[in-house]
Motif scaffolding. Structure first.
Motif, PDB file in Angstrom:
ATOM      1  N   ILE A 263       0.838  -1.205   0.000  1.00  0.00           N
ATOM      2  CA  ILE A 263       0.000   0.000   0.000  1.00  0.00           C
ATOM      3  C   ILE A 263       0.872   1.255   0.000  1.00  0.00           C
ATOM      4  O   ILE A 263       0.564   2.247  -0.668  1.00  0.00           O
ATOM      5  CB  ILE A 263      -0.959  -0.024   1.208  1.00  0.00           C
ATOM      6  CG1 ILE A 263      -1.968  -1.166   1.051  1.00  0.00           C
ATOM      7  CG2 ILE A 263      -1.689   1.304   1.354  1.00  0.00           C
ATOM      8  CD1 ILE A 263      -2.847  -1.394   2.247  1.00  0.00           C
ATOM      9  N   LEU A 264       1.990   1.203   0.755  1.00  0.00           N
ATOM     10  CA  LEU A 264       2.933   2.336   0.764  1.00  0.00           C
ATOM     11  C   LEU A 264       3.491   2.573  -0.635  1.00  0.00           C
ATOM     12  O   LEU A 264       3.586   3.720  -1.104  1.00  0.00           O
ATOM     13  CB  LEU A 264       4.060   2.045   1.753  1.00  0.00           C
ATOM     14  CG  LEU A 264       5.152   3.110   1.901  1.00  0.00           C
ATOM     15  CD1 LEU A 264       4.580   4.365   2.545  1.00  0.00           C
ATOM     16  CD2 LEU A 264       6.313   2.584   2.741  1.00  0.00           C
ATOM     17  N   GLY A 265       3.854   1.483  -1.337  1.00  0.00           N
ATOM     18  CA  GLY A 265       4.384   1.611  -2.692  1.00  0.00           C
ATOM     19  C   GLY A 265       3.367   2.195  -3.661  1.00  0.00           C
ATOM     20  O   GLY A 265       3.701   3.046  -4.494  1.00  0.00           O
ATOM     21  N   ALA A 270       1.818   6.786  -6.855  1.00  0.00           N
ATOM     22  CA  ALA A 270       0.782   7.612  -7.473  1.00  0.00           C
ATOM     23  C   ALA A 270       1.148   9.093  -7.493  1.00  0.00           C
ATOM     24  O   ALA A 270       0.477   9.882  -8.159  1.00  0.00           O
ATOM     25  CB  ALA A 270      -0.548   7.425  -6.731  1.00  0.00           C
ATOM     26  N   ILE A 271       2.215   9.459  -6.768  1.00  0.00           N
ATOM     27  CA  ILE A 271       2.627  10.868  -6.723  1.00  0.00           C
ATOM     28  C   ILE A 271       3.679  11.109  -7.798  1.00  0.00           C
ATOM     29  O   ILE A 271       4.758  10.513  -7.763  1.00  0.00           O
ATOM     30  CB  ILE A 271       3.207  11.224  -5.340  1.00  0.00           C
ATOM     31  CG1 ILE A 271       2.149  10.980  -4.262  1.00  0.00           C
ATOM     32  CG2 ILE A 271       3.686  12.668  -5.304  1.00  0.00           C
ATOM     33  CD1 ILE A 271       2.670  11.072  -2.857  1.00  0.00           C
ATOM     34  N   PRO A 272       3.380  11.946  -8.793  1.00  0.00           N
ATOM     35  CA  PRO A 272       4.352  12.196  -9.869  1.00  0.00           C
ATOM     36  C   PRO A 272       5.672  12.719  -9.315  1.00  0.00           C
ATOM     37  O   PRO A 272       5.691  13.574  -8.430  1.00  0.00           O
ATOM     38  CB  PRO A 272       3.653  13.264 -10.730  1.00  0.00           C
ATOM     39  CG  PRO A 272       2.201  13.080 -10.447  1.00  0.00           C
ATOM     40  CD  PRO A 272       2.119  12.669  -9.002  1.00  0.00           C
ATOM     41  N   GLY A 273       6.758  12.170  -9.833  1.00  0.00           N
ATOM     42  CA  GLY A 273       8.086  12.636  -9.433  1.00  0.00           C
ATOM     43  C   GLY A 273       8.775  11.752  -8.420  1.00  0.00           C
ATOM     44  O   GLY A 273       9.979  11.877  -8.208  1.00  0.00           O
ATOM     45  N   LEU A 320       0.353   4.175 -12.584  1.00  0.00           N
ATOM     46  CA  LEU A 320      -0.671   4.246 -13.621  1.00  0.00           C
ATOM     47  C   LEU A 320      -1.857   5.125 -13.230  1.00  0.00           C
ATOM     48  O   LEU A 320      -2.631   5.538 -14.103  1.00  0.00           O
ATOM     49  CB  LEU A 320      -1.168   2.843 -13.968  1.00  0.00           C
ATOM     50  CG  LEU A 320      -0.216   2.010 -14.834  1.00  0.00           C
ATOM     51  CD1 LEU A 320      -0.616   0.550 -14.811  1.00  0.00           C
ATOM     52  CD2 LEU A 320      -0.207   2.528 -16.270  1.00  0.00           C
ATOM     53  N   VAL A 321      -2.034   5.403 -11.929  1.00  0.00           N
ATOM     54  CA  VAL A 321      -3.188   6.198 -11.492  1.00  0.00           C
ATOM     55  C   VAL A 321      -3.178   7.600 -12.104  1.00  0.00           C
ATOM     56  O   VAL A 321      -4.117   7.975 -12.814  1.00  0.00           O
ATOM     57  CB  VAL A 321      -3.268   6.259  -9.948  1.00  0.00           C
ATOM     58  CG1 VAL A 321      -4.346   7.235  -9.504  1.00  0.00           C
ATOM     59  CG2 VAL A 321      -3.554   4.880  -9.384  1.00  0.00           C
ATOM     60  N   PRO A 322      -2.125   8.423 -11.876  1.00  0.00           N
ATOM     61  CA  PRO A 322      -2.152   9.758 -12.494  1.00  0.00           C
ATOM     62  C   PRO A 322      -1.996   9.701 -14.008  1.00  0.00           C
ATOM     63  O   PRO A 322      -2.488  10.588 -14.718  1.00  0.00           O
ATOM     64  CB  PRO A 322      -0.963  10.480 -11.839  1.00  0.00           C
ATOM     65  CG  PRO A 322      -0.044   9.389 -11.421  1.00  0.00           C
ATOM     66  CD  PRO A 322      -0.911   8.222 -11.065  1.00  0.00           C
ATOM     67  N   THR A 323      -1.315   8.663 -14.514  1.00  0.00           N
ATOM     68  CA  THR A 323      -1.132   8.551 -15.972  1.00  0.00           C
ATOM     69  C   THR A 323      -2.460   8.349 -16.670  1.00  0.00           C
ATOM     70  O   THR A 323      -2.761   9.010 -17.684  1.00  0.00           O
ATOM     71  CB  THR A 323      -0.187   7.371 -16.296  1.00  0.00           C
ATOM     72  OG1 THR A 323       1.025   7.510 -15.553  1.00  0.00           O
ATOM     73  CG2 THR A 323       0.147   7.342 -17.778  1.00  0.00           C
ATOM     74  N   ILE A 324      -3.288   7.452 -16.149  1.00  0.00           N
ATOM     75  CA  ILE A 324      -4.581   7.166 -16.774  1.00  0.00           C
ATOM     76  C   ILE A 324      -5.605   8.248 -16.447  1.00  0.00           C
ATOM     77  O   ILE A 324      -6.342   8.708 -17.322  1.00  0.00           O
ATOM     78  CB  ILE A 324      -5.100   5.788 -16.298  1.00  0.00           C
ATOM     79  CG1 ILE A 324      -4.202   4.674 -16.844  1.00  0.00           C
ATOM     80  CG2 ILE A 324      -6.542   5.560 -16.742  1.00  0.00           C
ATOM     81  CD1 ILE A 324      -4.537   3.300 -16.296  1.00  0.00           C
ATOM     82  N   PHE A 326      -5.275  11.468 -15.277  1.00  0.00           N
ATOM     83  CA  PHE A 326      -5.046  12.890 -15.589  1.00  0.00           C
ATOM     84  C   PHE A 326      -4.098  13.131 -16.753  1.00  0.00           C
ATOM     85  O   PHE A 326      -3.875  14.272 -17.146  1.00  0.00           O
ATOM     86  CB  PHE A 326      -4.471  13.614 -14.355  1.00  0.00           C
ATOM     87  CG  PHE A 326      -5.122  13.225 -13.069  1.00  0.00           C
ATOM     88  CD1 PHE A 326      -6.484  13.420 -12.881  1.00  0.00           C
ATOM     89  CD2 PHE A 326      -4.403  12.641 -12.049  1.00  0.00           C
ATOM     90  CE1 PHE A 326      -7.098  13.049 -11.709  1.00  0.00           C
ATOM     91  CE2 PHE A 326      -5.004  12.253 -10.873  1.00  0.00           C
ATOM     92  CZ  PHE A 326      -6.368  12.469 -10.699  1.00  0.00           C
ATOM     93  N   GLY A 327      -3.491  12.065 -17.280  1.00  0.00           N
ATOM     94  CA  GLY A 327      -2.511  12.256 -18.337  1.00  0.00           C
ATOM     95  C   GLY A 327      -1.217  12.833 -17.816  1.00  0.00           C
ATOM     96  O   GLY A 327      -0.428  13.404 -18.580  1.00  0.00           O
ATOM     97  N   VAL A 328      -0.968  12.707 -16.507  1.00  0.00           N
ATOM     98  CA  VAL A 328       0.266  13.202 -15.886  1.00  0.00           C
ATOM     99  C   VAL A 328       1.160  12.004 -15.587  1.00  0.00           C
ATOM    100  O   VAL A 328       0.845  11.193 -14.710  1.00  0.00           O
ATOM    101  CB  VAL A 328      -0.031  13.971 -14.581  1.00  0.00           C
ATOM    102  CG1 VAL A 328       1.266  14.426 -13.918  1.00  0.00           C
ATOM    103  CG2 VAL A 328      -0.948  15.148 -14.853  1.00  0.00           C
ATOM    104  N   PRO A 329       2.264  11.827 -16.301  1.00  0.00           N
ATOM    105  CA  PRO A 329       3.117  10.648 -16.067  1.00  0.00           C
ATOM    106  C   PRO A 329       3.791  10.715 -14.707  1.00  0.00           C
ATOM    107  O   PRO A 329       4.343  11.741 -14.325  1.00  0.00           O
ATOM    108  CB  PRO A 329       4.141  10.715 -17.202  1.00  0.00           C
ATOM    109  CG  PRO A 329       4.169  12.151 -17.615  1.00  0.00           C
ATOM    110  CD  PRO A 329       2.792  12.695 -17.368  1.00  0.00           C
ATOM    111  N   ALA A 330       3.744   9.596 -13.969  1.00  0.00           N
ATOM    112  CA  ALA A 330       4.360   9.557 -12.644  1.00  0.00           C
ATOM    113  C   ALA A 330       5.867   9.317 -12.725  1.00  0.00           C
ATOM    114  O   ALA A 330       6.568   9.475 -11.747  1.00  0.00           O
ATOM    115  CB  ALA A 330       3.701   8.473 -11.794  1.00  0.00           C
ATOM    116  N   GLY A 331       6.358   8.908 -13.886  1.00  0.00           N
ATOM    117  CA  GLY A 331       7.784   8.663 -14.055  1.00  0.00           C
ATOM    118  C   GLY A 331       8.143   8.666 -15.529  1.00  0.00           C
ATOM    119  O   GLY A 331       7.271   8.841 -16.396  1.00  0.00           O
TER     120      GLY A 331
END
Length: 393
Positions: A263-265, A270-273, A320-324, A326-331
């Motif tokens: 869950i920590l991972g 999910a936080i970009p950067g 994949l959460v922010p990528t799908i 919001f279109g914001v890549p997490a990495g």
């Protein structure tokens, strides 16, 4: 979960289980395992190589191939971390501490079993959380800005002091040196060059992969040259299925640690950067601070393998959460995956959570099946992989 979401999930599973897509998912897993076991190559390289081959495929098949490859890279880079003390990727750096110590103690089989089982469990936790949380996390992710990212960065650096045991100042000094090295190159805001010594090679900063491999590989090579012994000792090749099952049982005994680190991972992923270079160290430090008898960490404690491997694989679901949504890549690898979305006419954002739920759940199922297939392949083939360590110095 709403009825339309359940129907989309079932439809996506039916689509993915078609023989052609399942075969390409398997091919992606094999490619991912091969890339992960080679130090220096990463998911970025793999995705960049595979995306052109998906041009004539439909979106379901394309993402089965791409995510089959991306999901298992963090599983196989664990092999070199245990046998050689050299992480195949920066995300396996924390695993080296206890994993390689276990191999030297003749417990490579147990380390393999624990690592692969915790990778599978962490990957499944990531896939489940991804499936359940995409609609829920939208307001949370939008609330995270630069101050929060700075706080997470400082938290990751402070973990170095925590992991230094009784010498926190040495840990902070090493973290400060690392921070100074990371500042080499051009400043992103103004383009000002810092500490490049007029070398064009340093304009973009010190490349992470060569620096990491040099940091971990050079001391190990020097130690081998002085000690004149095999890479992982004389007992590393004695890997039996029973010793691996001992590692799997360790994961079952420490299921609460696996769940917490998974869950920590997902949350950090999910936080970009925040990449794997930080997440596995945070998970390792978290395990060391919360587990009983933590003084054995660093000497070949199986919990030091379970924690970073569970979080490292779970982060893929988080990425994949922010990528799908919001279109914001997490990495960096997710930035390349965005190119695949656009190439297949998909627009990441609300559309993926409403009109294209079938594609979204195909991604979730691809992650899940890839982790299961990858873990089974690694468990069955680790006896032969371990023989690499018997090569003469």
């Amino acid at each position: 979960m709403q009825p339309d979401m359940i129907a989309s999930a079932v439809h996506a599973l039916h689509l993915l289980l078609e023989p052609t897509r399942l075969l390409l998912l398997f091919v992606g897993v094999i490619i991912g395992l091969a890339i992960g076991v080679l130090p220096g190559l990463s998911g970025i390289v793999g995705l960049a190589m595979l995306i052109p081959f998906t041009y004539n495929l439909d979106e379901y098949t394309a993402f089965a191939l791409l995510l089959g490859m991306a999901a298992v890279i963090t599983s196989s880079d664990f092999i070199t971390a245990v046998l050689f003390g050299v992480p195949g990727h920066v995300g396996a750096a924390a695993t080296v501490i206890d994993g390689h110590a276990m191999a030297k103690n003749g417990e490579a089989g147990r380390a393999f079993g624990a690592g692969f089982a915790s990778s599978l469990a962490g990957g499944l936790v990531g896939a489940v959380v991804l499936a359940l949380s995409i609609p829920v996390l939208r307001p949370v992710l939008l609330a995270i800005g630069s101050p929060e990212l700075l706080a997470f960065t400082l938290f990751g650096l402070s973990m170095v002091a925590t992991l230094s045991g009784r010498a926190p100042l040495k840990g902070l000094t090493a973290a400060g040196l690392g921070l100074m090295i990371s500042m080499i190159g051009s400043r992103s805001e103004s383009g000002t060059l810092r500490w490049t010594f007029d070398l064009l090679y340093l304009y973009d900063g010190v490349p992470l992969v060569p620096a990491t491999l040099g940091l971990f590989a050079m001391p190990e090579l020097c130690e081998l040259a002085v000690a004149r012994k095999r890479i992982a000792g004389d007992n590393a090749r004695n890997i039996s299925m029973s010793s691996q099952w001992e590692g799997v049982r360790d994961v079952a005994r420490h299921w609460w640690l696996v769940l917490r680190c998974g869950i920590l991972g997902v949350g950090l992923g999910a936080i970009p950067g925040i990449g794997s270079a930080v997440i596995d160290w945070i998970a390792y430090g978290y395990a060391q601070r919360t587990e009983k008898n933590a003084e054995t960490f660093g000497t070949g404690d199986v919990r030091g393998v379970i924690a970073p491997e569970a979080s490292n694989n779970a982060k893929e679901g988080g990425h994949l959460v922010p990528t799908i949504a919001f279109g914001v890549p997490a990495g960096a690898s997710m930035a390349i995956l965005l190119g695949a979305f656009l190439m297949h006419g998909l627009t990441p954002g609300p559309e993926m959570l409403t009109k294209r739920l079938d594609v979204t759940y195909t991604i979730v199922w691809s992650l899940t099946l890839a982790h299961v297939i990858g873990a089974l392949i690694c468990l069955c083939s680790s006896r032969w992989l371990a023989r690499i360590s018997t090569v003469r110095r």
